[in-house]
Design an enzyme around this catalytic site. Structure first.
Site, PDB file in Angstrom:
ATOM      1  N   ALA A 328     -37.345   3.462  45.387  1.00 34.83           N
ATOM      2  CA  ALA A 328     -38.361   2.576  45.955  1.00 34.83           C
ATOM      3  C   ALA A 328     -39.376   2.174  44.894  1.00 34.83           C
ATOM      4  O   ALA A 328     -39.812   3.016  44.098  1.00 34.83           O
ATOM      5  CB  ALA A 328     -39.054   3.263  47.122  1.00 34.83           C
ATOM      6  N   PRO A 329     -39.765   0.906  44.855  1.00 32.00           N
ATOM      7  CA  PRO A 329     -40.789   0.467  43.897  1.00 32.00           C
ATOM      8  C   PRO A 329     -42.118   1.172  44.163  1.00 32.00           C
ATOM      9  O   PRO A 329     -42.384   1.629  45.271  1.00 32.00           O
ATOM     10  CB  PRO A 329     -40.903  -1.039  44.172  1.00 32.00           C
ATOM     11  CG  PRO A 329     -39.655  -1.413  44.894  1.00 32.00           C
ATOM     12  CD  PRO A 329     -39.256  -0.202  45.675  1.00 32.00           C
ATOM     13  N   GLY A 330     -42.951   1.241  43.135  1.00 35.43           N
ATOM     14  CA  GLY A 330     -44.268   1.860  43.290  1.00 35.43           C
ATOM     15  C   GLY A 330     -44.376   3.143  42.495  1.00 35.43           C
ATOM     16  O   GLY A 330     -43.458   3.545  41.771  1.00 35.43           O
ATOM     17  N   ILE A 331     -45.511   3.804  42.648  1.00 41.43           N
ATOM     18  CA  ILE A 331     -45.778   5.049  41.928  1.00 41.43           C
ATOM     19  C   ILE A 331     -44.903   6.165  42.491  1.00 41.43           C
ATOM     20  O   ILE A 331     -44.854   6.378  43.700  1.00 41.43           O
ATOM     21  CB  ILE A 331     -47.268   5.428  42.048  1.00 41.43           C
ATOM     22  CG1 ILE A 331     -48.145   4.315  41.447  1.00 41.43           C
ATOM     23  CG2 ILE A 331     -47.545   6.754  41.347  1.00 41.43           C
ATOM     24  CD1 ILE A 331     -49.628   4.517  41.681  1.00 41.43           C
ATOM     25  N   ARG A 332     -44.194   6.877  41.625  1.00 42.62           N
ATOM     26  CA  ARG A 332     -43.351   7.984  42.061  1.00 42.62           C
ATOM     27  C   ARG A 332     -44.207   9.099  42.658  1.00 42.62           C
ATOM     28  O   ARG A 332     -45.246   9.466  42.126  1.00 42.62           O
ATOM     29  CB  ARG A 332     -42.546   8.552  40.888  1.00 42.62           C
ATOM     30  CG  ARG A 332     -41.639   7.554  40.208  1.00 42.62           C
ATOM     31  CD  ARG A 332     -40.387   7.264  41.057  1.00 42.62           C
ATOM     32  NE  ARG A 332     -39.346   6.658  40.258  1.00 42.62           N
ATOM     33  CZ  ARG A 332     -39.212   5.358  40.029  1.00 42.62           C
ATOM     34  NH1 ARG A 332     -40.087   4.510  40.529  1.00 42.62           N
ATOM     35  NH2 ARG A 332     -38.208   4.891  39.300  1.00 42.62           N
ATOM     36  N   GLY A 333     -43.756   9.677  43.757  1.00 43.49           N
ATOM     37  CA  GLY A 333     -44.471  10.777  44.380  1.00 43.49           C
ATOM     38  C   GLY A 333     -44.109  12.105  43.745  1.00 43.49           C
ATOM     39  O   GLY A 333     -43.043  12.259  43.137  1.00 43.49           O
ATOM     40  N   LEU A 334     -44.999  13.085  43.895  1.00 43.76           N
ATOM     41  CA  LEU A 334     -44.742  14.423  43.363  1.00 43.76           C
ATOM     42  C   LEU A 334     -43.889  15.256  44.308  1.00 43.76           C
ATOM     43  O   LEU A 334     -43.224  16.199  43.885  1.00 43.76           O
ATOM     44  CB  LEU A 334     -46.070  15.145  43.105  1.00 43.76           C
ATOM     45  CG  LEU A 334     -47.019  14.502  42.088  1.00 43.76           C
ATOM     46  CD1 LEU A 334     -48.300  15.328  41.980  1.00 43.76           C
ATOM     47  CD2 LEU A 334     -46.345  14.380  40.727  1.00 43.76           C
ATOM     48  N   LYS A 349     -36.858   9.093  52.640  1.00 48.27           N
ATOM     49  CA  LYS A 349     -37.679  10.046  51.888  1.00 48.27           C
ATOM     50  C   LYS A 349     -37.024  11.427  51.927  1.00 48.27           C
ATOM     51  O   LYS A 349     -36.735  11.956  53.005  1.00 48.27           O
ATOM     52  CB  LYS A 349     -39.088  10.112  52.484  1.00 48.27           C
ATOM     53  CG  LYS A 349     -39.780   8.751  52.526  1.00 48.27           C
ATOM     54  CD  LYS A 349     -41.074   8.768  53.325  1.00 48.27           C
ATOM     55  CE  LYS A 349     -42.184   9.448  52.571  1.00 48.27           C
ATOM     56  NZ  LYS A 349     -43.501   9.255  53.273  1.00 48.27           N
ATOM     57  N   ASP A 384     -44.456   6.593  62.455  1.00 50.07           N
ATOM     58  CA  ASP A 384     -43.478   7.527  63.003  1.00 50.07           C
ATOM     59  C   ASP A 384     -42.325   7.668  62.011  1.00 50.07           C
ATOM     60  O   ASP A 384     -42.045   6.762  61.221  1.00 50.07           O
ATOM     61  CB  ASP A 384     -42.964   7.009  64.340  1.00 50.07           C
ATOM     62  CG  ASP A 384     -42.199   8.064  65.128  1.00 50.07           C
ATOM     63  OD1 ASP A 384     -42.333   9.267  64.795  1.00 50.07           O
ATOM     64  OD2 ASP A 384     -41.478   7.698  66.073  1.00 50.07           O
TER      65      ASP A 384
END
Length: 613
Positions: A328-334, A349, A384
């Site tokens: 997914a585009p955007g900042i990678r999550g931790l 996710k 949700d």
């Protein structure tokens, strides 16, 4: 079906089918009992009781699936039943559903029990319901003609609308008295007349209302439609407890966009008594034709059916598309590995295997946070999620960079296998699926000045409504919030959420010396669950445009007193009012005499009614 049995010769097959249907019938009986309790608790103003039965109901389905599975294992050694018998079990089950009022739900229950008993390699078309076997069209409630799916009313003319709406309200037989029903009916008729203007009344002019009330939060909703000529208009009338403690009609909603907000995926599930749920879904689709059936079932509290339909829709989309899943585009999550299919409006996710500093969490803790959100009132500000296990994707549809992400960050969550067609598959062991939104940080960076202003107002409103509902988001960076396609800001990163009542709201201590004052590090003690609202400025006000808008509209956001006031009210047992429509739509604000008669208690405002989550 391959090897279709010519003769249903097994008594065990019939007994197993009967046992499974008995398990479903018990589940749905208990499900409906919650809706009966919701009416009593609404009438009594027992808001904590309403919240409790809402939470309890979510667990009902899995409890009945486990219960049925145990019975089948103990009495029939279900895991070792031969394939031929399983085929007969399914056919007997179809026969038992011929005159059933909830066949589509019962089929999903059958699938849930089967997949709990059998290994996923046995999940083939012969054993489970990949497509519906029983039609849900034109199922009628013949056993109770006094409770049809919906009631029809014929005002005859504009002049007859007052008597019509009075009958509508009385037919729900609410035991609590109304403050002034004649006054409220007058407001409904006035609002309807204003909305339709000079619309010519056709010979078929009529009002339909579903026979059961829809309960959520502190409101009960009358849901219906108005027919005039060849046009259909939605209708929703929320009933609330007014300042006097008596019932009032709060407003009337007559636009499709307002109904879409009411049934948004960001709200908690309704409690509504339905003998024939498919008929309710058909009715609701008529007034919200853009709403997927999966989302409607979910909003009615039938989330397993919604989940089943969503997966069927997803497989259909895969069959008729060719693009690849990508990171997914955007900042990678931790914490989460997030991927998406560009042609499909959802994100997937997966919890990573390990979490770099400063994250201190575990897989089970993250899952518990998502379950908390599932059980809590989402007040229109939390997305949700659909939760799946052991989902097989065609490996050829995964971008190579995405496969590398999995192998680097979540290798324990995937395995490879051969599909039934011989093609390679990647199986994801556990995944959450959410509606795709524009990350708020991107929206604020790329937006016009007007969009930035709107995004900041929405962000502040979202957080304030969440804390009023006893949810502290934890990580409040803009990247953890999304903007829906119609401009509503929604929180969607749940790994750090806490109950506000579990948090300690603190002022930043005054520095004791010059060294502390000039220090770039936190020099005071910070304990778990400590919140320092003053420090939010550091990471929220870096952009000049954002800062100006934030201080114009939400300057109190950084004041510990604002946060503490919400916590104090929650600890005192107060349950806030949340409305899925703009406060200006409420009769107490819309008509001045309503405001003077009922008072104008301050409530969280969900924002402009045009926005649809």
């Amino acid at each position: 079906m391959s090897h279709f049995p010519k003769l249903l010769s097994s008594q065990i097959a019939f007994d197993v089918a009967r046992t499974m249907l008995d398990g479903f019938d018990k589940h749905y009986r208990l499900f409906r009992e919650v809706s009966h309790q919701a009416k009593l608790k609404f009438e009594a103003g027992d808001w904590h009781g309403l919240q409790q039965i809402q939470r309890d109901r979510i667990a009902f389905y899995n409890e009945r699936v486990r219960e049925s599975s145990v019975i089948l294992e103990d009495e029939y050694d279900a895991e070792n039943i031969e394939d031929e018998i399983w085929q007969q079990i399914k056919l007997h089950y179809i026969g038992l559903l011929t005159n059933h009022h909830q066949p589509e739900l019962a089929e999903t229950f059958f699938n849930s029990v089967c997949t709990r008993i059998l290994h996923r390699s046995y999940f083939n078309n012969d054993f489970i319901f990949v497509r519906p076997a029983i039609s849900t069209e034109y199922i009628e409630n013949e056993e109770s003609p006094t409770r049809p799916t919906f009631r029809a009313y014929y005002p005859g003319s504009r002049e007859g609308m007052a008597a019509c709406f009075e009958r509508v309200v009385h037919n729900f037989q609410l035991e609590s008295p109304f403050e002034d029903l004649q006054r409220d009916i007058g407001y409904v008729v006035r609002a309807v007349s204003e909305h339709f203007g000079d619309l010519r009344i056709a010979p078929n002019f009529q009002v339909h209302t579903l026979s059961s009330l829809f309960f959520r939060n502190k409101s009960a909703f009358i849901i219906g439609r108005i027919l005039n000529g060849d046009r259909t208009f939605p209708l929703a009338i929320p009933i609330v407890h007014g300042p006097s403690g008596k019932l009032t009609l709060d407003t009337v909603l007559l636009k499709k966009e307002q109904l879409l907000i009411l049934f948004s995926f960001t709200h908690s599930y309704f409690m509504v008594d339905m003998e024939i749920p498919s008929a309710y879904v058909t009715f609701l689709r008529d007034i919200m034709p853009r709403k997927p059936r999966a989302e409607i079932y979910t909003s009615l509290g039938l989330q397993k059916q919604g989940k089943n339909l969503f997966y069927r829709d997803f497989l259909h989309h895969l069959q008729h598309s060719s693009d690849k899943f990508i990171v997914a585009p955007g900042i990678r999550g931790l914490v989460m590995l997030v991927f998406t299919l560009p042609s499909y409006p959802y994100v997937f996710k997966v919890i990573k295997d390990f979490f770099p500093a400063p994250k201190e969490t575990t897989r089970e803790l993250v899952k518990s946070k998502y379950q908390l959100v599932k059980q809590h009132d989402r007040v229109g500000r939390m997305a949700d999620t659909l939760e799946y296990s052991d989902v097989a994707f065609p490996l050829s549809r995964f971008d190579e960079a995405l496969v590398r992400e999995f192998e680097q960050h979540a290798p324990s969550m995937i395995e490879y296998q051969r599909g039934k067609d011989g093609g390679e598959e990647i199986v994801v062991r556990h995944v959450y699926i959410e509606r795709r939104m524009t990350p708020l940080n991107i929206y604020l960076t790329e937006g016009t000045d007007e969009q930035v202003e709107h995004g900041v107002i929405e962000y502040g409103n979202a957080v304030k409504e969440l804390i009023a509902a006893n949810i502290f988001p934890g990580d409040m960076l803009y990247k953890n919030f999304g903007v829906t396609r119609h401009g509503r800001v929604v929180f969607y990163d749940y790994d750090e959420i806490e109950y506000l009542t579990d948090c300690n709201i603190r002022d930043v201590p005054q520095p004791r010396n010059e060294e502390e004052e000039m220090s770039g590090e936190v020099w005071y003690t910070v304990r778990p669950h400590d919140i320092f609202p003053e420090t939010f400025r550091t990471f929220l006000l870096g952009d000049t445009r954002v800062r100006a808008a934030f201080l114009r509209h939400h300057a109190d956001f950084f004041d510990p007193a604002m946060w503490q006031s919400h916590k104090d009210r929650l600890l005192a047992g107060h349950v806030h009012d949340f409305f899925a429509y703009h406060s200006s739509e409420r009769f107490i604000h819309r008509y001045s005499e309503a405001g003077s008669a009922q008072g104008t208690a301050a409530v969280p405002d969900p924002g402009p009614a045009r926005r649809v989550a």
